[in-house]
Design a protein around this motif. Sequence first.
Motif, PDB file in Angstrom:
ATOM      1  N   GLU A 127     -11.632   2.581   2.010  1.00 20.39           N
ATOM      2  CA  GLU A 127     -11.047   2.195   3.302  1.00 20.39           C
ATOM      3  C   GLU A 127     -11.905   2.692   4.453  1.00 20.39           C
ATOM      4  O   GLU A 127     -12.195   1.960   5.393  1.00 20.39           O
ATOM      5  CB  GLU A 127      -9.618   2.761   3.426  1.00 20.39           C
TER       6      GLU A 127
ATOM      7  N   GLU B  24     -10.455  -8.902   9.837  1.00 25.22           N
ATOM      8  CA  GLU B  24     -11.010  -8.981   8.492  1.00 25.22           C
ATOM      9  C   GLU B  24     -10.284  -8.066   7.508  1.00 25.22           C
ATOM     10  O   GLU B  24     -10.657  -7.983   6.342  1.00 25.22           O
ATOM     11  CB  GLU B  24     -12.495  -8.596   8.511  1.00 25.22           C
TER      12      GLU B  24
ATOM     13  N   ILE C 194      -9.752   4.666  -3.368  1.00 20.69           N
ATOM     14  CA  ILE C 194      -9.442   3.619  -2.393  1.00 20.69           C
ATOM     15  C   ILE C 194      -9.464   4.164  -0.966  1.00 20.69           C
ATOM     16  O   ILE C 194      -9.828   3.469  -0.031  1.00 20.69           O
ATOM     17  CB  ILE C 194      -8.077   2.947  -2.725  1.00 20.69           C
ATOM     18  N   ARG C 195      -9.102   5.449  -0.811  1.00 21.26           N
ATOM     19  CA  ARG C 195      -9.100   6.024   0.545  1.00 21.26           C
ATOM     20  C   ARG C 195     -10.533   6.116   1.073  1.00 21.26           C
ATOM     21  O   ARG C 195     -10.777   5.975   2.268  1.00 21.26           O
ATOM     22  CB  ARG C 195      -8.440   7.412   0.531  1.00 21.26           C
TER      23      ARG C 195
ATOM     24  N   GLU D  18      -8.301  -6.524   4.740  1.00 23.82           N
ATOM     25  CA  GLU D  18      -7.844  -7.095   3.483  1.00 23.82           C
ATOM     26  C   GLU D  18      -7.075  -6.038   2.714  1.00 23.82           C
ATOM     27  O   GLU D  18      -7.438  -4.876   2.714  1.00 23.82           O
ATOM     28  CB  GLU D  18      -9.037  -7.559   2.634  1.00 23.82           C
TER      29      GLU D  18
ATOM     30  N   GLY E 166      -5.977  -4.717  -0.932  1.00 20.24           N
ATOM     31  CA  GLY E 166      -6.387  -4.881  -2.326  1.00 20.24           C
ATOM     32  C   GLY E 166      -6.887  -3.579  -2.890  1.00 20.24           C
ATOM     33  O   GLY E 166      -6.784  -2.518  -2.268  1.00 20.24           O
ATOM     34  N   THR E 167      -7.447  -3.684  -4.093  1.00 19.89           N
ATOM     35  CA  THR E 167      -7.945  -2.472  -4.746  1.00 19.89           C
ATOM     36  C   THR E 167      -9.429  -2.277  -4.489  1.00 19.89           C
ATOM     37  O   THR E 167     -10.009  -1.301  -4.926  1.00 19.89           O
ATOM     38  CB  THR E 167      -7.733  -2.557  -6.268  1.00 19.89           C
ATOM     39  N   TYR E 168     -10.076  -3.240  -3.830  1.00 23.93           N
ATOM     40  CA  TYR E 168     -11.492  -3.249  -3.498  1.00 23.93           C
ATOM     41  C   TYR E 168     -12.370  -3.439  -4.727  1.00 23.93           C
ATOM     42  O   TYR E 168     -13.380  -4.111  -4.668  1.00 23.93           O
ATOM     43  CB  TYR E 168     -11.905  -1.956  -2.770  1.00 23.93           C
ATOM     44  N   VAL E 169     -11.982  -2.849  -5.859  1.00 21.76           N
ATOM     45  CA  VAL E 169     -12.843  -2.929  -7.039  1.00 21.76           C
ATOM     46  C   VAL E 169     -12.350  -3.938  -8.068  1.00 21.76           C
ATOM     47  O   VAL E 169     -12.892  -4.031  -9.160  1.00 21.76           O
ATOM     48  CB  VAL E 169     -12.988  -1.546  -7.716  1.00 21.76           C
TER      49      VAL E 169
ATOM     50  N   THR F 117     -15.401   0.888   4.526  1.00 23.56           N
ATOM     51  CA  THR F 117     -15.392  -0.508   4.965  1.00 23.56           C
ATOM     52  C   THR F 117     -14.950  -0.632   6.416  1.00 23.56           C
ATOM     53  O   THR F 117     -15.300  -1.593   7.087  1.00 23.56           O
ATOM     54  CB  THR F 117     -14.454  -1.367   4.089  1.00 23.56           C
ATOM     55  N   PHE F 118     -14.180   0.331   6.899  1.00 20.39           N
ATOM     56  CA  PHE F 118     -13.693   0.256   8.287  1.00 20.39           C
ATOM     57  C   PHE F 118     -14.828   0.460   9.273  1.00 20.39           C
ATOM     58  O   PHE F 118     -14.979  -0.272  10.246  1.00 20.39           O
ATOM     59  CB  PHE F 118     -12.608   1.314   8.508  1.00 20.39           C
TER      60      PHE F 118
ATOM     61  N   ILE G 136      -4.200   0.886  -4.126  1.00 17.71           N
ATOM     62  CA  ILE G 136      -4.259  -0.236  -3.181  1.00 17.71           C
ATOM     63  C   ILE G 136      -4.490   0.327  -1.793  1.00 17.71           C
ATOM     64  O   ILE G 136      -3.932   1.366  -1.431  1.00 17.71           O
ATOM     65  CB  ILE G 136      -2.951  -1.037  -3.124  1.00 17.71           C
ATOM     66  N   GLY G 137      -5.289  -0.367  -1.011  1.00 16.80           N
ATOM     67  CA  GLY G 137      -5.519   0.081   0.348  1.00 16.80           C
ATOM     68  C   GLY G 137      -5.840  -1.087   1.247  1.00 16.80           C
ATOM     69  O   GLY G 137      -5.926  -2.232   0.798  1.00 16.80           O
ATOM     70  N   ALA G 138      -5.985  -0.790   2.547  1.00 23.99           N
ATOM     71  CA  ALA G 138      -6.380  -1.806   3.511  1.00 23.99           C
ATOM     72  C   ALA G 138      -7.845  -1.569   3.823  1.00 23.99           C
ATOM     73  O   ALA G 138      -8.195  -0.579   4.463  1.00 23.99           O
ATOM     74  CB  ALA G 138      -5.534  -1.685   4.773  1.00 23.99           C
ATOM     75  N   THR G 139      -8.702  -2.440   3.328  1.00 24.63           N
ATOM     76  CA  THR G 139     -10.132  -2.265   3.568  1.00 24.63           C
ATOM     77  C   THR G 139     -10.595  -3.196   4.698  1.00 24.63           C
ATOM     78  O   THR G 139      -9.915  -4.141   5.051  1.00 24.63           O
ATOM     79  CB  THR G 139     -10.945  -2.550   2.298  1.00 24.63           C
ATOM     80  N   PHE G 140     -11.761  -2.906   5.222  1.00 19.39           N
ATOM     81  CA  PHE G 140     -12.333  -3.592   6.382  1.00 19.39           C
ATOM     82  C   PHE G 140     -11.429  -3.407   7.604  1.00 19.39           C
ATOM     83  O   PHE G 140     -10.509  -2.587   7.556  1.00 19.39           O
ATOM     84  CB  PHE G 140     -12.643  -5.069   6.069  1.00 19.39           C
ATOM     85  N   ARG G 141     -11.717  -4.128   8.665  1.00 14.96           N
ATOM     86  CA  ARG G 141     -10.995  -3.821   9.893  1.00 14.96           C
ATOM     87  C   ARG G 141     -10.701  -5.075  10.706  1.00 14.96           C
ATOM     88  O   ARG G 141     -11.253  -6.139  10.473  1.00 14.96           O
ATOM     89  CB  ARG G 141     -11.820  -2.864  10.736  1.00 14.96           C
TER      90      ARG G 141
ATOM     91  N   VAL H 225       0.845  -1.195   0.000  1.00 16.94           N
ATOM     92  CA  VAL H 225       0.000   0.000   0.000  1.00 16.94           C
ATOM     93  C   VAL H 225       0.880   1.244   0.000  1.00 16.94           C
ATOM     94  O   VAL H 225       0.661   2.193  -0.760  1.00 16.94           O
ATOM     95  CB  VAL H 225      -0.920   0.012   1.237  1.00 16.94           C
TER      96      VAL H 225
END
Lengths: 696, 209
Positions: free
Chosen positions: B77, A173, B73-74, A175, A177-180, B80-81, A165-170, A153
């Motif tokens: 993030e 969980e 993406i930000r 993850e 990825g690019t989410y999309v 989803t958080f 790229i990022g860290a999604t969810f928390r 990231v």
Amino acid sequence: MPTLTIDGQEITVEANTTVLQAAEELGIEIPRFCYHDRLSIAGNCRMCLVEMERAPKPVASCAMPVGEGMVIHTNSPVAEKARKGAMEFLLINHPLDCPICDQGGECDLQDQAVAYGKGDSRFTEHKLSVKDKYLGPLIATSMTRCITCTRCVRFATEIAGVEEIGATFRGEETEIGTYVEEALTSELSGNLADVCPVGALTHRAYAYSSRPWELIKTESVDVHDAVGSNIRIDCRGAEIMRILPRLHEGINEEWLSDRSRYASDGLALQRLDQPYVRVDGKLTPASWETAFAAIKTKLDGLGDDAGGRIAAIAGDMADVEAMLALKELFTALGSTNLDCRQDGAKIEGRHRGGYIFNSSIAGIEDADALLLVGCNPRTEATLVNARIRKRWSAGGFPVGVIGGVDGPGTDLTYKYDYLGAGPATLAEVADGSNAFAKVLADAERPMIIVGSGALARDDGAAVLDLARKAAESTGMIAAEWNGFNVLQRAASRVGGLDLGFLPGEGGRDVAGIVAGAGKGEIDLLWLLGADEIDMATLGKAFVVYQGHHGDAGAHRADVILPGAAYTEKDATWVNTEGRVQHGRRAAYPPGDAREDWTILRAFSAVMGQPLAYDNLAQLRDHMVEVVPGLGVIDEVGPGEMGSFGMPGDLGADGFESPINDYYMANAICRASAVMAECSRLYTGAGGTGEATGTDG
Amino acid sequence: MKRVPAPNEIQPDSFTFTPENLEKAKQHIAKYPPRRQASAVMPLLDLAQRQHQNWLPRAAMDAVAEMLEMPRIRVYEVATFYTMYNLAPVGEHFVQICTTTPCWLRGSDDVVSACKSKLGVELGETTADGKFTVIEVECLGACANAPMMQVNDDYYEDLTADNTAAVLDALAKGDKPKAGPQSGRRGSEPAGGPTTLQDFTLQDSRGDG
């Protein structure tokens, strides 16, 4: 300058260093996953915990700034226990699939688990699994292995300049990825797999193909652009398995652009592995003797004034040795029709300052204002672009752009002022009427980068002259600082210009040679790996193609002489900075193919005018005699400025970047299946063939 | 419980704020200094969710990203958080039952089973008519009136199996039951009625002074 004690050794370091860096200066290695010296500090893997006296608990050394009088123990029982705990947590959800993991054998987690792992697991619950992500055609993912260190990231955000790229969810969980599920739009994506400390991101092209200990590693240089990135070629037997970057602070740091890394599969495809001679309009396999005889017959038939009726063009990946041999062969044959500027750039070879990147690539970091003229460094020299972004990210670095990009909307990974499209805007900067001229003049170390989009055109010499004037009027050229830079795009170019592989007295340049061939004034044309000229306009000329890939040149050729690709020869290249570097042979050329200078040496003997060297050492000695600078390896400095360019009429057209498709820039790329897939995906272009619906 | 974003088939192609919401969004953005507009991401996502049947499609996140000039993406993030952003469609009445320790001690299991039997769904599911979605959440900060559940923006407190069913019935009929404690007590006063400050004369005389 605080002084601290680490493991009983005292050290004084700069105030904002971290404990981990201070320990490294003492040669004490602290294990880490998330910390990377070229990325920002995250402090989330907890592997670098150390004991700090008078602190209530272990501290993360990568994120702890040094303080006066600190006492650190990196290997005390407390630190050891903390790391073992961190490792146990990391391994809780990490699959035990090392035997089928591509990272196996070069995995940070595997290595450190040997030192800090428990050996067995106390975790009896179900392990988490994470769905694999799609990051494009170059990176394979296995996200269950991810330890969420966020190096990828940070690399994408900070170095590559693509916030995708990022860290999604928390929590558990989380993850990465690019989410999309979209491919990354970066030319540096291969480095994601390099920074990944585990097997979550690996190279798709290398998947399940070999283990690191099976590979023979050869240190060499890259020729896909004129940056001269340092690379390591990993071979198993004769097969090139992968290409990795090699550390060179002055050039590529530790990164490599995707084209340089992943076009390697093209080295095994479409290869010319034996000589061919065109018989009755059809290329037929031949022996070297027959091929040479066919050329000799043609040359002998030209009569006394053969010199004026033959010509040679050197392609974008030609090495210095081959160009020297070709030049001397043609000189012996009495010809001055030589050119290495395949794209027709109006650059002269007389004064080095007029065709090299005088500031040096590392020097970009010392500059404080930049003007890009007719170049798109992102596609022409990706790692130069990464260096510009690095400087821009540090702040206080205005960038102006004149042409070379599609318009103000083109993403160069940094912000810039789009000043205009063509020479008229450059003239405004030169005479000070453009507002950006003041920005440059006020800067202490301003620089200009002139790309081949500005020079490879009819008014190229006038543009070069104008760029020089703009540089002088804004104070770019001073005693201590030379901010005048030409960004070459072909690996062979600076070497060719150093050698003077240029039209001699009365000689023709590339345009003249091609036109002459069309009109029947050039009877024999020798192409040294030159594929990017318009083969359809060569008329009835007898074309000798010496190269390694069956690309445009080989299709047009009357005689094909199979040569060696850059991974198959010990040869010299000079990068855009004027840095002389030796490439080394990692594998042998296929079949009957030979190193290029030996082909020319052999042919010179057939012609009865043997070149004066029988081995590489003699050739190199001779080369250094001819051009002493070629004997100075891996050094840079501003070139001598002299006078270059030619005042003249300026065209009205805007500068256009010469690279339409980053992934299809040369014969090796065009043979590569990986590059074809990238090209199809990123540019929507056809690549080597049309999509059939079954290939994706 | 793992939140799963809505599949592509039901993701709308585009999202635009209504003129009223656009006005509100601008007010939120104006609270932050110039070039720090990304700080408004959370209230804007909330606005978008309220405008879009209480869930946040990807198009809405993209619209917010564009509005705040931040990488998509930000925004993903952030969305989803925080669990209060719904990434997939939910029922008209979004029932969140607290099962954290205080509520659990006071009988949240009864509330959960009342919801399950009344609506015929398991936790995390939506009723077939699309009216109700029931999920289990962590503490919502109304422990003094435990057990409790939140339906859209309203807290229903002091629940039992019976009054939970009554609230759900009323919602199903289209009524809006009175939010707050369902036991009849006011706010979080003691369960058996006030034990102090019963002498209002004292208060009145103080009021005169």
